[in-house]
Motif scaffolding. Structure first.
Motif, PDB file in Angstrom:
ATOM      1  N   GLY A  29       0.933  -1.235  -0.039  1.00 18.62           N
ATOM      2  CA  GLY A  29      -0.024  -0.157  -0.244  1.00 18.62           C
ATOM      3  C   GLY A  29       0.817   1.350  -0.055  1.00 18.62           C
ATOM      4  O   GLY A  29       0.365   2.023  -0.764  1.00 18.62           O
ATOM      5  N   VAL A  30       1.752   1.183   0.863  1.00 17.60           N
ATOM      6  CA  VAL A  30       2.958   2.492   0.889  1.00 17.60           C
ATOM      7  C   VAL A  30       3.415   2.641  -0.427  1.00 17.60           C
ATOM      8  O   VAL A  30       3.400   3.908  -0.988  1.00 17.60           O
ATOM      9  N   ALA A  31       3.898   1.734  -1.047  1.00 16.88           N
ATOM     10  CA  ALA A  31       4.595   1.765  -2.326  1.00 16.88           C
ATOM     11  C   ALA A  31       3.601   2.410  -3.524  1.00 16.88           C
ATOM     12  O   ALA A  31       3.936   3.048  -4.255  1.00 16.88           O
ATOM     13  N   ALA A  32       2.335   1.704  -3.418  1.00 19.57           N
ATOM     14  CA  ALA A  32       1.397   2.069  -4.520  1.00 19.57           C
ATOM     15  C   ALA A  32       0.976   3.527  -4.412  1.00 19.57           C
ATOM     16  O   ALA A  32       0.540   4.345  -5.299  1.00 19.57           O
ATOM     17  N   LEU A  33       0.988   3.820  -3.209  1.00 20.46           N
ATOM     18  CA  LEU A  33       0.514   5.428  -2.730  1.00 20.46           C
ATOM     19  C   LEU A  33       1.512   6.317  -2.906  1.00 20.46           C
ATOM     20  O   LEU A  33       1.317   7.512  -3.822  1.00 20.46           O
ATOM     21  N   ILE A  34       2.650   5.940  -2.954  1.00 19.10           N
ATOM     22  CA  ILE A  34       3.942   6.842  -3.468  1.00 19.10           C
ATOM     23  C   ILE A  34       3.865   7.030  -4.890  1.00 19.10           C
ATOM     24  O   ILE A  34       4.106   8.138  -5.290  1.00 19.10           O
ATOM     25  N   ALA A  35       3.789   5.819  -5.390  1.00 20.17           N
ATOM     26  CA  ALA A  35       3.837   5.871  -6.946  1.00 20.17           C
ATOM     27  C   ALA A  35       2.661   6.652  -7.617  1.00 20.17           C
ATOM     28  O   ALA A  35       2.717   7.212  -8.394  1.00 20.17           O
ATOM     29  N   ALA A  36       1.441   6.446  -6.904  1.00 17.51           N
ATOM     30  CA  ALA A  36       0.289   7.096  -7.291  1.00 17.51           C
ATOM     31  C   ALA A  36       0.553   8.446  -7.352  1.00 17.51           C
ATOM     32  O   ALA A  36      -0.118   9.462  -8.229  1.00 17.51           O
ATOM     33  N   LEU A  37       1.223   9.120  -6.151  1.00 18.06           N
ATOM     34  CA  LEU A  37       1.253  10.451  -6.090  1.00 18.06           C
ATOM     35  C   LEU A  37       2.004  10.962  -7.140  1.00 18.06           C
ATOM     36  O   LEU A  37       2.018  12.272  -7.470  1.00 18.06           O
ATOM     37  N   ARG A  38       3.234  10.288  -7.438  1.00 24.61           N
ATOM     38  CA  ARG A  38       3.989  10.680  -8.444  1.00 24.61           C
ATOM     39  C   ARG A  38       3.739  10.410  -9.674  1.00 24.61           C
ATOM     40  O   ARG A  38       3.997  11.365 -10.745  1.00 24.61           O
ATOM     41  N   VAL A  39       2.898   9.490 -10.168  1.00 24.38           N
ATOM     42  CA  VAL A  39       2.849   9.202 -11.498  1.00 24.38           C
ATOM     43  C   VAL A  39       1.396   9.728 -11.976  1.00 24.38           C
ATOM     44  O   VAL A  39       1.189  10.246 -13.047  1.00 24.38           O
TER      45      VAL A  39
END
Length: 513
Positions: free
Chosen positions: A183-193
């Motif tokens: 979840g943390v990895a997906a959250l960071i990626a979503a905010l960036r991408v």
């Protein structure tokens, strides 16, 4: 960064596919959670002291919140921005997963599972709308839908394997805590991408009265369905709550006709393709859920597999689904059209469930289960991407989140309804056979056979509905037209071909004599 336009639209092919990976990661987490819990249920029961009736709420609490909020979350995503809804859902789901993993009482786990359902609804409701905005049409959209469907379909079956493996190795807490790094990895990626889309604005109206009506109706309806097996389908609570759910839905329908900004625009329901696709999905998923859950029980209780071996036994299905969806389904859809591919997939699902309907008490995995896994994996791998493409084919960009939420609602309701009906039939048949003197294994097998045959019947109805209602063949590739050389008469009367056009006015040719 992906530029925003009606959700997420990328300026380059690379950034679109990167965004798709992020959307699939968030989807995988919620899909896994729907099936990963089932294998761990006995361990959860012994660890937290659940009663047999109370244990069902580990699944029910999630389903009720998830199904009840999908439509509202989809509409709010259209209004406030789908990226914001997606990211917020990831955050809620991840935090709730941690609360599930550290729960020390049955009440705490049920409350955390309800919160998980809220986060799952927020995330899932807008994904399809974002996907069709990223890939507006053509071969790329077919491929993107195939990838997304592969993640969803294979993730459900993969969850059974991971649930068994994690529970055996690390205990039931790990099936929830594994969502934290994902979840943390997906959250960071979503905010960036994913780019921030502004949405239409809350000023457009969310129809809060309609939202309360439909959310209450769906929650109450799913609650009635999942509790009907224990209470009885003709019991007073089942009939009373079922009638109240129908009344709330009727009130919601009336509200949508007269509301200034309805939550569910009537034009969506007037779309034969969208309505037909939702009906077909509800029936198809009802049959497949029966296989996923009761099939796991057949493997454990009749064939004698433990949790880990049961998870391994289910691996062929997601492998076939993944290979087919990622390698072939998009090409087949583009070449033959989504309707033909869908009908072929549904025919294979009918065949697989019908074969499973003869699963004997003295059966073996290689002869009685593995061929079914391959048939159902192939059928679902063909049917689901085609059905998803058909459902979203005619949806306007401003309705993408709502249509996505509607499609996901049909999936959840179909799964809950199908499992409740077939599980009740299986339980009743087992009791009947035990009363007739059959041994426990034979009685269990007889109950599962009836459930699988019923699931095959539901798949037959899905096949007939698809043939009757879904006549759209999707976007067709038009052959390029041959350029015709224009013939212009010269002053001498001889034709000249291929004369280029200009923006200047042409002087008319005068013909004499």
């Amino acid at each position: 960064m992906v530029q925003a336009m009606d959700g997420v639209v990328s300026p380059s092919r690379h950034s679109r596919w990167t965004a798709l990976v992020v959307l699939c990661a968030g989807t995988l987490m919620t899909v896994l959670d729907g099936s990963i819990v089932t294998v761990a249920m006995p361990a959860i029961q012994s660890g937290l002291g659940f009663s047999p009736a109370g244990l069902a709420w580990v699944v029910n609490a999630y389903l009720i919140a998830f199904a009840g909020l999908l439509l509202l979350a989809g509409r709010l995503g259209d209004l406030i921005g789908r990226r914001r809804m997606f990211v917020s859902g990831l955050a809620v789901f991840t935090a709730a997963s941690v609360l599930c993993g550290v729960s020390t009482s049955s009440g705490a786990l049920i409350a955390a599972r309800f919160a998980q359902g809220i986060g799952g609804a927020m995330t899932s409701a807008v994904v399809l709308g974002m996907l069709v905005a990223l890939f507006p049409e053509g071969r790329d959209r077919a491929r993107a839908i195939a990838v997304f469907s592969a993640v969803g379909a294979a993730g459900g079956a993969l969850g059974t394997f991971l649930g068994g493996a994690l529970t055996s190795a690390l205990g039931w807490h790990s099936i929830f805590l594994i969502n934290l790094p994902i979840g943390v990895a997906a959250l960071i990626a979503a905010l960036r991408v994913l780019a921030d889309d502004r949405g239409q604005g809350l000023g457009k109206g969310a129809d809060y009265a309609g939202a309360v009506l439909v959310t209450a109706a769906l929650m109450l309806g799913v609650h009635t369905i999942v509790r009907a097996a224990a209470r009885g389908w003709t019991s007073t609570p089942t009939l009373g709550f079922g009638a109240l759910s129908v009344l709330l839905l009727a009130a919601f329908a009336v509200r949508q006709v007269y509301a200034a900004d309805p939550l569910l625009r009537p034009r969506l329901l007037r779309s034969r393709t969208l309505a037909g696709a939702n009906l077909v999905q509800l029936l198809m998923v009802a049959g497949m859920f029966t296989f996923q859950y009761l099939g796991a029980l057949y493997i454990q209780r009749v064939l004698g597999f433990d949790e880990l071996l049961t998870g391994i036994a289910f691996l062929p299905a997601p492998l076939v689904i993944g290979v087919l969806m990622l390698g072939f389904s998009a090409r087949l859809t583009v070449r033959f059209g989504p309707r033909r591919v869908l009908l072929s997939g549904l025919a294979l699902i009918v065949t697989g469930l019908a074969v499973l309907g003869r699963a004997p008490a003295d059966g073996t995995y290689a002869m009685d289960v593995l061929p079914v896994m391959l048939l159902l994996g192939t059928g679902f791998g063909l049917a689901m991407p085609a059905l998803t493409g058909l459902a979203m084919a005619d949806v306007r960009p401003e309705d993408g989140g709502l249509a996505s939420g509607l499609f996901n609602t049909g999936q959840v309701v179909g799964g809950a309804l199908g499992l409740a009906v077939t599980a009740a039939l299986a339980s009743g048949r087992t009791r009947e056979l035990l009363g007739a003197g059959d041994d426990a294994i034979a009685a269990l097998s007889g109950g599962y056979q009836l459930a699988f045959r019923t699931a095959a019947g539901l798949a037959v109805v899905a096949l007939l509905a698809a043939a009757a209602l879904l006549r759209t063949e999707g976007p067709r590739t038009e052959k390029p037209r041959k350029k015709r050389a224009r013939t212009v008469k010269s002053g001498t009367g001889k034709p000249r071909t291929g004369e280029p056009r200009t923006n200047e006015p042409r002087t008319p040719t005068t013909h004499t004599g």
